[in-house]
Design an enzyme around this catalytic site. Structure first.
Site, PDB file in Angstrom:
ATOM      1  N   GLY A   1      38.450  44.972  30.261  1.00 55.51           N
ATOM      2  CA  GLY A   1      39.826  44.810  30.720  1.00 55.51           C
ATOM      3  C   GLY A   1      40.143  43.345  30.928  1.00 55.51           C
ATOM      4  O   GLY A   1      39.269  42.485  30.842  1.00 55.51           O
ATOM      5  N   SER A   2      41.411  43.077  31.174  1.00 54.24           N
ATOM      6  CA  SER A   2      41.789  41.703  31.519  1.00 54.24           C
ATOM      7  C   SER A   2      42.948  41.760  32.487  1.00 54.24           C
ATOM      8  O   SER A   2      43.757  42.700  32.464  1.00 54.24           O
ATOM      9  CB  SER A   2      42.174  40.931  30.259  1.00 54.24           C
ATOM     10  OG  SER A   2      43.312  41.501  29.678  1.00 54.24           O
ATOM     11  N   GLY A   3      43.003  40.783  33.359  1.00 62.34           N
ATOM     12  CA  GLY A   3      44.083  40.724  34.339  1.00 62.34           C
ATOM     13  C   GLY A   3      44.591  39.306  34.432  1.00 62.34           C
ATOM     14  O   GLY A   3      44.208  38.452  33.626  1.00 62.34           O
TER      15      GLY A   3
ATOM     16  N   VAL B   1      37.390  40.853  32.214  1.00 68.59           N
ATOM     17  CA  VAL B   1      36.370  41.625  32.931  1.00 68.59           C
ATOM     18  C   VAL B   1      35.457  42.296  31.901  1.00 68.59           C
ATOM     19  O   VAL B   1      35.936  42.849  30.907  1.00 68.59           O
ATOM     20  CB  VAL B   1      37.025  42.705  33.825  1.00 68.59           C
ATOM     21  CG1 VAL B   1      35.961  43.462  34.633  1.00 68.59           C
ATOM     22  CG2 VAL B   1      38.063  42.087  34.753  1.00 68.59           C
TER      23      VAL B   1
ATOM     24  N   LYS C   1      33.698  39.833  36.475  1.00 70.86           N
ATOM     25  CA  LYS C   1      34.998  39.197  36.221  1.00 70.86           C
ATOM     26  C   LYS C   1      34.829  37.685  36.230  1.00 70.86           C
ATOM     27  O   LYS C   1      34.243  37.128  37.147  1.00 70.86           O
ATOM     28  CB  LYS C   1      35.999  39.626  37.300  1.00 70.86           C
ATOM     29  CG  LYS C   1      37.360  38.993  37.164  1.00 70.86           C
ATOM     30  CD  LYS C   1      38.452  39.833  37.777  1.00 70.86           C
ATOM     31  CE  LYS C   1      38.675  39.542  39.234  1.00 70.86           C
ATOM     32  NZ  LYS C   1      39.831  40.264  39.778  1.00 70.86           N
TER      33      LYS C   1
ATOM     34  N   ASP D   1      51.497  44.783  46.626  1.00 71.92           N
ATOM     35  CA  ASP D   1      51.530  44.694  45.159  1.00 71.92           C
ATOM     36  C   ASP D   1      50.597  45.716  44.507  1.00 71.92           C
ATOM     37  O   ASP D   1      50.000  45.428  43.476  1.00 71.92           O
ATOM     38  CB  ASP D   1      51.172  43.265  44.745  1.00 71.92           C
ATOM     39  CG  ASP D   1      51.638  42.964  43.328  1.00 71.92           C
ATOM     40  OD1 ASP D   1      52.606  43.603  42.864  1.00 71.92           O
ATOM     41  OD2 ASP D   1      51.029  42.088  42.674  1.00 71.92           O
TER      42      ASP D   1
HETATM   43  P1  AMP Z   1      41.685  42.548  37.365  1.00 69.48           P
HETATM   44  O1  AMP Z   1      41.430  41.252  36.707  1.00 69.48           O
HETATM   45  O2  AMP Z   1      40.913  42.730  38.635  1.00 69.48           O
HETATM   46  O3  AMP Z   1      43.169  42.799  37.527  1.00 69.48           O
HETATM   47  O4  AMP Z   1      41.147  43.680  36.378  1.00 69.48           O
HETATM   48  C1  AMP Z   1      41.698  43.884  35.092  1.00 69.48           C
HETATM   49  C2  AMP Z   1      41.235  45.218  34.533  1.00 69.48           C
HETATM   50  O5  AMP Z   1      39.814  45.202  34.349  1.00 69.48           O
HETATM   51  C3  AMP Z   1      41.514  46.420  35.439  1.00 69.48           C
HETATM   52  O6  AMP Z   1      42.799  46.947  35.231  1.00 69.48           O
HETATM   53  C4  AMP Z   1      40.435  47.395  34.996  1.00 69.48           C
HETATM   54  O7  AMP Z   1      40.848  48.066  33.817  1.00 69.48           O
HETATM   55  C5  AMP Z   1      39.272  46.489  34.640  1.00 69.48           C
HETATM   56  N1  AMP Z   1      38.348  46.350  35.783  1.00 69.48           N
HETATM   57  C6  AMP Z   1      38.340  45.371  36.722  1.00 69.48           C
HETATM   58  N2  AMP Z   1      37.338  45.552  37.595  1.00 69.48           N
HETATM   59  C7  AMP Z   1      36.707  46.693  37.224  1.00 69.48           C
HETATM   60  C8  AMP Z   1      35.586  47.415  37.740  1.00 69.48           C
HETATM   61  N3  AMP Z   1      34.923  47.015  38.825  1.00 69.48           N
HETATM   62  N4  AMP Z   1      35.189  48.538  37.083  1.00 69.48           N
HETATM   63  C9  AMP Z   1      35.853  48.949  35.978  1.00 69.48           C
HETATM   64  N5  AMP Z   1      36.909  48.315  35.452  1.00 69.48           N
HETATM   65  C10 AMP Z   1      37.345  47.192  36.064  1.00 69.48           C
END
Ligand code: AMP
Length: 417
Positions: A33-35, A40, A55, A151
């Site tokens: 995933g990415s935020g 991640v 992450k 949020d």
């Molecule tokens: P974030 O950067 O924390 O917003 O995470 C972005 C995406 O990465 C999330 O929407 C999840 O799909 C995935 N992700 C983040 N942390 C986890 C985790 N501990 N376990 C599984 N997927 C994760």
């Protein structure tokens, strides 16, 4: 530790556009995933002998927004320990000195999917109510520590196939500006409460609105208030729920009130219209009762005027949710947050760099011998992402969309209580 020894502990691997430089204990990295903060990956930790999520925060001190968020997350994750909030297992940086310091890696428990993926599934009342119960438990715990999220959104909530749920982040700092008159920037606002959109004062039940929006989306299968920008967000709310009363408008500051009063007036729809029977499993008397309870809960959470909206405690006592009530989850002792100025901090890039570096060093020290704080034992066994021995790092299908990162594989949600 001397430089040579430290260098030997790390290796680099390309993941999408990014390079992860991680301790050798972490193998088989795959993007999940990415935020807003970065990419991640899932990985296998040969020390803890379990799968983890890693992450990468690239130069988190580069500007106020990134720095405050990264620092806040590091400090808060150290204090908070609840089964519905993601737990940090390890933090490290591959750089050797403050001068060279660039990136931070956060190692967390690995979950199976974020809630965006679960929303696509047809959920029965048992799963839906259990997921909501856990969200409310996590939120209540944050509130007990004085952290009001503001949020919450499906991409920041993750689940396992055994239906357990965790909140990934701590939301907006108290000082974060969010109002209608702010410059728009790309961020998901669909779940933000009216008091956040309109830049009003807020209280803890600001997060209940977000839970209501998420629940509505799980029932409908589509976003309830899909505003295209921060102004359209408000339009979507009033089109469906109706223009709020004069009493509410009087609480707005003059410029926002002028804007809001000049919108067309809407009568809104009843909750029976907004959430008709066909959206719920209602094939038995039990399910019909549950559907009416679910609709009642929605009608009490999705109230524009926060003073008339249900509280987190009231939501936990609602018949749709209270079937899961367990005092050890709802009333876990609140964490103590030592940095009272956390949200007020303003620093230069160099000061942030040093503050964040110190936090990372503190984490490295605390986690030197492996694990300092793991997830509750009851969750340890059910890692359905356990087939991570494959060494492929397939990044070709990876999403870079901030809020629809959906690369984790959602298995069918089992509800096991
Ligand atoms: P974030 O950067 O924390 O917003 O995470 C972005 C995406 O990465 C999330 O929407 C999840 O799909 C995935 N992700 C983040 N942390 C986890 C985790 N501990 N376990 C599984 N997927 C994760």
């Amino acid at each position: 530790m001397n430089r040579n020894k430290r260098e030997k502990e790390y290796y680099s691997i390309d993941v999408g556009d990014s390079t992860f430089t991680v301790l050798k204990r972490y193998q088989n990295l795959r993007p999940i995933g990415s935020g807003a903060q970065g990419i991640v990956c899932s990985a296998y930790d040969h020390v803890l002998e379990r799968n983890v999520a890693i992450k990468k925060l690239s130069r988190p001190f580069q500007n106020q927004t990134h720095a405050k968020r990264a620092y806040r997350e590091l400090v808060l994750m150290k204090c908070v320990n609840h089964k519905n909030i993601i737990g940090l297992l390890h933090v490290f940086t591959p750089q050797k000195t403050l001068e060279e310091f660039q990136d931070v890696y956060l190692v967390m428990e690995l979950m199976d999917a974020n809630l965006c993926q679960v929303i696509q599934m047809e959920l029965d009342h048992e799963r839906l109510s259990y997921l909501l119960y856990q969200m409310l438990c996590g939120i209540k715990h944050l509130h007990a520590a004085g952290i009001i999220h503001r949020d919450l959104k499906p991409s920041n909530i993750v689940v396992k196939s055994d239906c357990t749920l965790k909140i990934l982040d701590f939301g907006l700092a108290r000082t974060a500006a969010t109002g209608l008159l702010m410059t728009p920037y790309v961020v998901t606002r669909y779940y933000r409460a009216p008091e956040v959109i309109l830049g009003m004062g807020y209280q803890a039940n600001v997060d209940v609105w977000s839970v209501g929006c998420i629940m509505a989306e799980m029932v409908r299968g589509s976003v309830l208030f899909p505003g295209t920008d921060h102004i359209d967000q408000w339009n979507k709310v009033i089109e469906q729920l109706g223009t709020p009363s004069q009493e509410f408008l009087l609480k707005l500051n003059q410029s926002v009130r002028t804007y809001v009063e000049n919108r067309p007036r809407y009568a809104g729809y009843s909750f029976e219209k907004l959430f008709p029977d066909v959206l719920f499993p209602a094939d038995s008397d039990h399910n019909k009762l549950k559907a009416s309870q679910a609709r009642d809960l929605l009608s009490q959470m999705l109230v524009i005027d926060a003073s008339k909206r249900i509280s987190v405690d009231e939501a936990l006592q609602h018949p749709y949710i209270s079937v899961w009530f367990d005092p050890s989850e709802v009333e876990a002792p609140p964490p103590a947050i030592n940095d009272k100025q956390l949200d007020e901090r303003e620093h230069t890039v160099d000061e942030w760099k040093e503050l964040i570096y110190k936090e990372v060093m503190d984490w490295e020290e605390r986690t030197k011998n492996g694990l300092i704080r793991g997830p509750p034992a009851s969750l340890g066994a059910a890692v359905s992402n356990d087939s991570h021995e494959s060494s492929t790092n397939d990044v070709s299908s990876m999403s870079t969309d901030t809020d629809s990162s959906q690369e984790t594989s959602a298995g069918p949600l089992r509800c096991c209580r």
